[in-house]
Design a protein around this motif. Sequence first.
Motif, short mmCIF file in Angstrom:
data_model
loop_
_atom_site.label_atom_id
_atom_site.label_comp_id
_atom_site.label_asym_id
_atom_site.label_seq_id
_atom_site.Cartn_x
_atom_site.Cartn_y
_atom_site.Cartn_z
N GLY A 59 35.53 38.89 51.82
CA GLY A 59 36.89 39.03 51.34
C GLY A 59 36.95 39.07 49.83
N ASP A 60 38.05 38.59 49.28
CA ASP A 60 38.25 38.61 47.84
C ASP A 60 38.96 37.33 47.42
N PHE A 61 38.87 37.01 46.14
CA PHE A 61 39.54 35.82 45.65
C PHE A 61 39.99 36.01 44.21
N ALA A 62 40.88 35.12 43.78
CA ALA A 62 41.34 35.07 42.40
C ALA A 62 41.56 33.61 42.03
N LEU A 63 41.27 33.27 40.79
CA LEU A 63 41.40 31.90 40.32
C LEU A 63 42.08 31.89 38.97
N SER A 64 43.02 30.99 38.77
CA SER A 64 43.67 30.80 37.48
C SER A 64 43.74 29.30 37.22
N ARG A 65 42.97 28.84 36.22
CA ARG A 65 42.97 27.41 35.92
C ARG A 65 44.23 27.04 35.16
N PRO A 66 44.70 25.80 35.35
CA PRO A 66 44.09 24.77 36.19
C PRO A 66 44.63 24.77 37.62
N ARG A 68 44.90 26.75 40.35
CA ARG A 68 45.55 27.75 41.20
C ARG A 68 44.51 28.75 41.68
N PHE A 69 44.56 29.07 42.97
CA PHE A 69 43.63 30.07 43.47
C PHE A 69 44.18 30.76 44.71
N ARG A 70 43.56 31.89 45.01
CA ARG A 70 43.89 32.68 46.20
C ARG A 70 42.56 33.12 46.82
N TRP A 71 42.28 32.64 48.03
CA TRP A 71 41.01 32.93 48.72
C TRP A 71 41.36 33.66 50.00
N ASN A 72 40.94 34.93 50.09
CA ASN A 72 41.42 35.82 51.13
C ASN A 72 40.26 36.39 51.95
N TYR A 73 40.14 35.93 53.21
CA TYR A 73 39.17 36.52 54.12
C TYR A 73 39.78 37.80 54.71
N THR A 74 38.99 38.87 54.70
CA THR A 74 39.45 40.13 55.29
C THR A 74 38.60 40.57 56.48
N GLN A 75 37.35 40.12 56.56
CA GLN A 75 36.45 40.47 57.65
C GLN A 75 35.72 39.22 58.13
N PRO A 76 35.48 39.03 59.43
CA PRO A 76 35.84 39.92 60.54
C PRO A 76 37.29 39.76 61.02
N LEU A 80 44.05 33.45 55.00
CA LEU A 80 44.43 33.36 53.60
C LEU A 80 44.67 31.92 53.20
N MET A 81 44.10 31.50 52.07
CA MET A 81 44.39 30.20 51.49
C MET A 81 44.91 30.40 50.07
N VAL A 82 46.05 29.79 49.77
CA VAL A 82 46.66 29.87 48.45
C VAL A 82 46.95 28.47 47.95
N CYS A 83 46.53 28.18 46.73
CA CYS A 83 46.86 26.91 46.08
C CYS A 83 47.70 27.20 44.86
N ASP A 84 48.92 26.65 44.82
CA ASP A 84 49.81 26.87 43.69
C ASP A 84 49.71 25.77 42.63
N GLY A 85 48.71 24.90 42.79
CA GLY A 85 48.53 23.79 41.86
C GLY A 85 49.08 22.49 42.38
N SER A 192 52.31 35.84 40.87
CA SER A 192 52.83 35.71 42.24
C SER A 192 51.69 35.62 43.26
N ARG A 193 50.49 35.99 42.85
CA ARG A 193 49.34 35.88 43.75
C ARG A 193 49.03 34.43 44.08
N PHE A 194 49.54 33.50 43.26
CA PHE A 194 49.25 32.09 43.45
C PHE A 194 50.45 31.32 44.01
N THR A 195 51.35 32.04 44.64
CA THR A 195 52.45 31.42 45.37
C THR A 195 52.42 31.95 46.80
N PHE A 196 53.03 31.20 47.71
CA PHE A 196 53.01 31.61 49.11
C PHE A 196 54.32 31.24 49.77
N THR A 197 54.87 32.20 50.51
CA THR A 197 56.06 31.98 51.32
C THR A 197 55.70 32.27 52.77
#
Length: 212
Positions: A59-66, A68-76, A80-85, A192-197
């Motif tokens: 998959g793919d991920f993004a991180l913004s300190r302190p 906040r992250f977005r960890w996204n599994y796409t296969q198989p 999705l895991m999102v931390c807004d801090g 907005s990648r580090f927020t989740f609704t």
Amino acid sequence: MTLLRTLILVVVTFVARPAAAADPQQLLQQFVDGVRSLSAQFEQVQYDERGAVLDRRSGDFALSRPGRFRWNYTQPYQQLMVCDGEQIWNYEPDLDQVTVRPAGRVLQDTPAALLAQGSQLSERFLLEDGGRDKDAQIVRLKPKAADTDFSLIELWLKDRGVPQRIRFHDALGGTTDVQFTAVSTAAIKDTSRFTFTPPAGAEVVKLEDSGG
């Protein structure tokens, strides 16, 4: 090691800085105190104590300190895991379920907390120079506490200290190996990648502040 802890351990380990120092303490501190953002593609493989493959994901991920992250599994399959801090949201589309828990408690006493918050790694880890593997410097972290989910973490750092690989050794002899490609330290402008609704109709489960 639970999936949640594996995700946390991997994601917030990523902070890069030039890695000219040979001393593992200094190298890791530079790594922790580096750039504010990181993104990459990943492949994650979990092995049992005999080396047999238990699970393979990408998959793919993004991180913004302190923190906040977005960890996204796409296969198989998608997850999705999102931390807004403040909270960690874990969304499993196949189950149409979202779990949410306080981030600080979940991250407590893990490399995620130490690396994301810039704490002194030597307070809780024994740091070792793991030598070189081709053009990468290996740094080994051994937890000082006895009651952890893992016995060793190895980081492969290259290209100005950017991590290319992380390997976790769990207490039962298994390993989780994560390889990264297309690593970027460019600023992430879309916060907005580090927020989740939660999606409409999804079951939302709020877990207790237990760090599990």
